[in-house]
Every structure is written in C-alpha cells, then in structure tokens.
Design an enzyme around this catalytic site. Structure first.
Site, PDB file in Angstrom:
ATOM      1  N   ARG A 123       0.869  -1.186   0.000  1.00 47.98           N
ATOM      2  CA  ARG A 123       0.000   0.000   0.000  1.00 47.98           C
ATOM      3  C   ARG A 123       0.903   1.232   0.000  1.00 47.98           C
ATOM      4  O   ARG A 123       1.620   1.475   0.987  1.00 47.98           O
ATOM      5  CB  ARG A 123      -0.886  -0.011   1.235  1.00 47.98           C
ATOM      6  N   HIS A 150       2.426  -3.066   5.333  1.00 48.24           N
ATOM      7  CA  HIS A 150       1.871  -2.896   3.974  1.00 48.24           C
ATOM      8  C   HIS A 150       2.628  -1.794   3.234  1.00 48.24           C
ATOM      9  O   HIS A 150       2.855  -1.898   2.030  1.00 48.24           O
ATOM     10  CB  HIS A 150       0.389  -2.528   4.037  1.00 48.24           C
ATOM     11  N   ASP A 157      -3.004  -9.082   2.846  1.00 44.13           N
ATOM     12  CA  ASP A 157      -4.329  -9.441   3.359  1.00 44.13           C
ATOM     13  C   ASP A 157      -4.887 -10.420   2.341  1.00 44.13           C
ATOM     14  O   ASP A 157      -4.953 -10.091   1.140  1.00 44.13           O
ATOM     15  CB  ASP A 157      -5.229  -8.214   3.453  1.00 44.13           C
ATOM     16  N   GLU A 214      -6.535  -9.961  13.306  1.00 44.57           N
ATOM     17  CA  GLU A 214      -7.044 -10.025  11.926  1.00 44.57           C
ATOM     18  C   GLU A 214      -6.663 -11.371  11.303  1.00 44.57           C
ATOM     19  O   GLU A 214      -5.490 -11.607  11.039  1.00 44.57           O
ATOM     20  CB  GLU A 214      -6.436  -8.895  11.072  1.00 44.57           C
ATOM     21  N   HIS A 217      -4.572 -11.021   7.832  1.00 47.38           N
ATOM     22  CA  HIS A 217      -3.327 -10.238   7.694  1.00 47.38           C
ATOM     23  C   HIS A 217      -2.094 -11.068   8.080  1.00 47.38           C
ATOM     24  O   HIS A 217      -2.029 -11.639   9.162  1.00 47.38           O
ATOM     25  CB  HIS A 217      -3.411  -8.991   8.575  1.00 47.38           C
TER      26      HIS A 217
HETATM   27 ZN   LIG Z   1      -3.225  -6.071   6.464  1.00 48.16          ZN
END
Ligand SMILES: [Zn+2]
Length: 237
Positions: A123, A150, A157, A214, A217
């Site tokens: 990201r 990220h 993810d 999560e 992740h």
């Molecule tokens: Zn993540």
C-alpha cells in the site's frame, strides 16, 4: 555495392548498440524455480517476453508471477471500510522475496485443491496518508508517519479459495473490526476454525507471521524493508 551493404551493416550495428535493452525490466530477470516468466502468445510458436513497467529489483507484481492467484483488491473498489476507491487501479505489488513466497504458498495450496485470493498487498504511503485523513485513528489505520508492513511491501491481506474460486468460510469478512476476527476467538464452527488453521499454518510454513486481531493479515518476517512512496502505473490496466 558491397561497400554500401557494409556501411549499412555497420550503421545498424552501431544503432543497436546505442539503444541497449533495459534488461532490469525484462520479465525474465527475476527467477523462480517453479514459475516461467516467458509468456506464450496463443497460437504463436515464439515465446513473447513481456517488458515490465516497474523496477524488478525492488518489486514484483503477483499477476506477472502467477496469474492464477485471484485478485479482489478492496482498495481499488468502494467495497472497503472507508467506502472509497483509494487505488487508481488494483495491482498486487510485493517485495521480490515476499512475492515469491506468496507464489510458493499458492502452489502448495493448489496441490491440496485450494488457492489464494488477495485483498491487499503493498500500500503506497500516499494512500496511507489519504486513509489517515479519512480515519485518523490508529486502531483502524496505521499512522503514515510510522507506516505499516503494507507500506513496506511485506504484508498481505488474503484468504483461501476452493478449486472453483469460492472463498472458504473464515467466519467474518475482510476488515471486520471485532473480536470474531481474532485468532484467539474460538466460538466458531469447526469448519471456520479449520479454514483459519489451514491459512495460518501454511503462511507460517513459508515465513509469514499472523497478528492477533485479523485472520486475513500476514507479514513476512525473513527480511525487513524500507517504507515506500512508490505508486504503480495504471496505464493499460
Ligand atoms: Zn493487512
């Protein structure tokens, strides 16, 4: 006449040498034992080399390594927790070692009748800033000054799909912020627990580590990487 052809030949040779091919960006540069980087055009007996639009020493696009890995990159759509499209187009970039590990995981799952589907990969930090402006709360979005795995290109993810591409039941959807998404939440069906266990054990076997809150992740542990502002090209995507 012979001299003319000689001059022409020399000219062509000189011209070719002055325009060397940038070999860094040819698809055959990064090598994976199990992945062919030379794509065959349908009906063409000649292998076609694909020129890449990114620095392959820094990054690999999963789609260039294994097109059978499914993509559902949520930040390239409005189907995400900020309900906004954050990426101009969806591409799954990862650091080279991380990308190669993901391909190996996919191949391992494939041998058992499953595969991977990616929800998010690298990201860019400019996108992290845009997310932070929408939700300036470190419980949901990493502070872009510190950045996240990220933003370094070493977190993913993802979920597991069956042979028909259907997502396995993991108990909650992606980016569900609640205890039901936690690894230590066990009030779930045996199927969900088994599915999460398959994802976790496979990811861990190839160098990734889970976080407690999560199920989707995972971050790669074998190497650390710098934060990055690289934004990928969306031409022809
Ligand atoms: Zn993540």
């Amino acid at each position: 006449m012979r001299n003319y052809w000689l001059v022409l030949l020399l000219f062509l040779l000189a011209h070719c040498r002055s325009n060397p091919v940038n070999r860094d960006n040819i698809l055959t540069t990064p090598t994976l034992d199990t992945v062919s980087f030379v794509k065959m055009e349908e009906h063409s007996p000649v292998p076609i080399q694909k020129t890449l639009d990114y620095d392959t020493l820094q990054w690999l696009d999963i789609a260039d390594l294994d097109a059978s890995i499914l993509m559902d990159l949520k930040y390239a759509t409005t189907d995400n927790f900020v309900k906004s499209q954050m990426y101009e187009c969806g591409r799954c970039f990862l650091r080279p070692e991380v990308a190669q590990a993901i391909v190996k995981i996919h191949q391992d799952l494939k041998s058992k009748g499953y595969g991977l589907k990616m929800f998010d990969c690298y990201r860019p930090r400019p996108v992290q800033w845009a997310l932070w402006e929408k939700v300036p709360d470190a419980r949901y979005v990493a502070d872009p000054r510190k950045g996240s795995m990220h933003n370094r290109g070493s977190a993913v993810d993802l979920t597991i799909v069956d042979a028909d591409g259907n997502e396995l039941d993991m108990g909650t959807h992606f980016d569900f912020f609640g205890k039901e998404a936690y690894h230590d939440y066990t009030n779930l069906s045996k199927t969900v627990l088994d599915n999460r266990k398959l994802l976790k054990s496979t990811m861990e076997a190839f160098g990734f580590r889970a976080i407690r809150t999560e199920w989707w992740h995972y971050s790669y542990q074998s190497k650390s990487y710098e934060l990055s502002d690289m934004v990928w090209n969306c031409n022809n995507k």
